[in-house]
Design a protein around this motif. Sequence first.
Motif, PDB file in Angstrom:
ATOM      1  N   ARG A  54     -67.553 -65.172 -78.561  1.00 32.58           N
ATOM      2  CA  ARG A  54     -66.538 -64.789 -79.546  1.00 32.58           C
ATOM      3  C   ARG A  54     -67.163 -64.165 -80.790  1.00 32.58           C
ATOM      4  NH1 ARG A  54     -63.992 -67.784 -83.604  1.00 32.58           N
ATOM      5  NH2 ARG A  54     -61.824 -67.196 -84.043  1.00 32.58           N
ATOM      6  N   THR A  55     -68.273 -64.729 -81.252  1.00 32.55           N
ATOM      7  CA  THR A  55     -68.937 -64.204 -82.445  1.00 32.55           C
ATOM      8  C   THR A  55     -69.451 -62.791 -82.225  1.00 32.55           C
ATOM      9  OG1 THR A  55     -69.606 -66.443 -83.076  1.00 32.55           O
ATOM     10  CG2 THR A  55     -70.778 -64.608 -84.109  1.00 32.55           C
ATOM     11  N   LEU A  56     -70.014 -62.545 -81.040  1.00 32.18           N
ATOM     12  CA  LEU A  56     -70.514 -61.206 -80.720  1.00 32.18           C
ATOM     13  C   LEU A  56     -69.369 -60.202 -80.660  1.00 32.18           C
ATOM     14  CD1 LEU A  56     -72.777 -59.296 -79.895  1.00 32.18           C
ATOM     15  CD2 LEU A  56     -72.466 -60.055 -77.530  1.00 32.18           C
ATOM     16  N   VAL A  57     -68.267 -60.600 -80.015  1.00 36.85           N
ATOM     17  CA  VAL A  57     -67.094 -59.723 -79.931  1.00 36.85           C
ATOM     18  C   VAL A  57     -66.580 -59.400 -81.323  1.00 36.85           C
ATOM     19  CG1 VAL A  57     -64.687 -59.587 -79.172  1.00 36.85           C
ATOM     20  CG2 VAL A  57     -66.429 -60.507 -77.636  1.00 36.85           C
TER      21      VAL A  57
ATOM     22  N   LEU B 191     -66.250 -55.673 -83.022  1.00 37.47           N
ATOM     23  CA  LEU B 191     -64.957 -55.184 -83.508  1.00 37.47           C
ATOM     24  C   LEU B 191     -65.032 -54.730 -84.964  1.00 37.47           C
ATOM     25  CD1 LEU B 191     -62.582 -57.857 -81.911  1.00 37.47           C
ATOM     26  CD2 LEU B 191     -62.795 -55.449 -81.263  1.00 37.47           C
ATOM     27  N   HIS B 192     -65.952 -55.317 -85.713  1.00 40.83           N
ATOM     28  CA  HIS B 192     -66.100 -54.956 -87.124  1.00 40.83           C
ATOM     29  C   HIS B 192     -67.264 -53.994 -87.357  1.00 40.83           C
ATOM     30  CE1 HIS B 192     -63.601 -58.592 -87.548  1.00 40.83           C
ATOM     31  NE2 HIS B 192     -63.221 -58.075 -88.690  1.00 40.83           N
ATOM     32  N   SER B 193     -67.832 -53.460 -86.297  1.00 44.53           N
ATOM     33  CA  SER B 193     -69.044 -52.643 -86.423  1.00 44.53           C
ATOM     34  C   SER B 193     -68.834 -51.390 -87.265  1.00 44.53           C
ATOM     35  CB  SER B 193     -69.575 -52.263 -85.044  1.00 44.53           C
ATOM     36  OG  SER B 193     -68.602 -51.522 -84.320  1.00 44.53           O
ATOM     37  N   SER B 194     -67.632 -50.802 -87.233  1.00 43.83           N
ATOM     38  CA  SER B 194     -67.428 -49.565 -87.995  1.00 43.83           C
ATOM     39  C   SER B 194     -67.453 -49.805 -89.498  1.00 43.83           C
ATOM     40  CB  SER B 194     -66.098 -48.902 -87.602  1.00 43.83           C
ATOM     41  OG  SER B 194     -64.998 -49.730 -87.916  1.00 43.83           O
TER      42      SER B 194
ATOM     43  N   ALA C  87     -60.400 -47.570 -89.877  1.00 40.95           N
ATOM     44  CA  ALA C  87     -59.503 -48.505 -90.567  1.00 40.95           C
ATOM     45  C   ALA C  87     -59.245 -49.766 -89.753  1.00 40.95           C
ATOM     46  CB  ALA C  87     -58.169 -47.812 -90.870  1.00 40.95           C
ATOM     47  N   PHE C  88     -59.559 -49.743 -88.463  1.00 44.06           N
ATOM     48  CA  PHE C  88     -59.216 -50.852 -87.576  1.00 44.06           C
ATOM     49  C   PHE C  88     -59.774 -52.201 -88.037  1.00 44.06           C
ATOM     50  CE2 PHE C  88     -60.106 -53.559 -83.898  1.00 44.06           C
ATOM     51  CZ  PHE C  88     -58.823 -53.710 -83.390  1.00 44.06           C
ATOM     52  N   PRO C  89     -61.059 -52.308 -88.418  1.00 40.21           N
ATOM     53  CA  PRO C  89     -61.562 -53.626 -88.833  1.00 40.21           C
ATOM     54  C   PRO C  89     -60.808 -54.209 -90.021  1.00 40.21           C
ATOM     55  CG  PRO C  89     -63.367 -52.108 -88.450  1.00 40.21           C
ATOM     56  CD  PRO C  89     -62.120 -51.299 -88.424  1.00 40.21           C
ATOM     57  N   LEU C  90     -60.388 -53.359 -90.952  1.00 42.71           N
ATOM     58  CA  LEU C  90     -59.641 -53.836 -92.107  1.00 42.71           C
ATOM     59  C   LEU C  90     -58.278 -54.371 -91.686  1.00 42.71           C
ATOM     60  CD1 LEU C  90     -60.480 -50.914 -94.580  1.00 42.71           C
ATOM     61  CD2 LEU C  90     -61.562 -53.164 -94.435  1.00 42.71           C
TER      62      LEU C  90
END
Length: 227
Positions: free
Chosen positions: A43-46, A50-53, A101-104
């Motif tokens: 879960r932490t890696l995922v 997901l927040h990489s951008s 904008a997805f991570p936000l």
Amino acid sequence: MLTPEEWSVLALSVSVAGRAVLVGLPIALAVGWTMARTRFPGRTLVDAVLHSSLFLPPVVVGLVLILLFGADAPLGKALASVGIRLIFTANGAALAAGVMAFPLMLRACRQAIESVDARLDDVAASLGAGFWDRMFSVTLPLAAPGLIAAAVIGFAAALGEFGAVITFAANIPGETQTLALAIYAALQQPGGEAVALRLAGISFTVAIAALLLSEALLAYGRKRAGA
């Protein structure tokens, strides 16, 4: 009064940012609910992916999109076979802005879901409510303020995105030139500072208008909830 060119840039910017939120917010909500309500290995890696951008240079994100959706890329060819082209198009600009904008939006959606007591969902389930019934009658109404915030944050971020958009969609007037790209283009012209400042003012005004609209929606939601 805005010039016709400025109206065109403004309309395109709002359209690109709106499409980025329209497509990205439901995905952010689904992923945010999964991250808030479930536990699974890795879960932490995922979550980091997901927040990489957020921590990657926007140009790198644009390059990845080219490798995935470019004219010679596998996904790009598959989409082209059904008449869909993303690179160097307004839809591609919306995709690039949405990815940035997805991570936000994801973080705001996840926090909104986490703010809803999971025991309320359990109580509704014990009374016979199905998953979708609980989602639309319990979770989403209670999480609505956070979801509205996610939409506004996503819109503002997409509206101002530059690096990923110019890398993947280029800076084509009338096609992919958003406010951020138009400001950049103006600064490349001799004496273009005044035009750039005017466009920056337009961008600021639109962002403030979106914020005021979100506050009005929140106030309306609270009023309805109180009633």
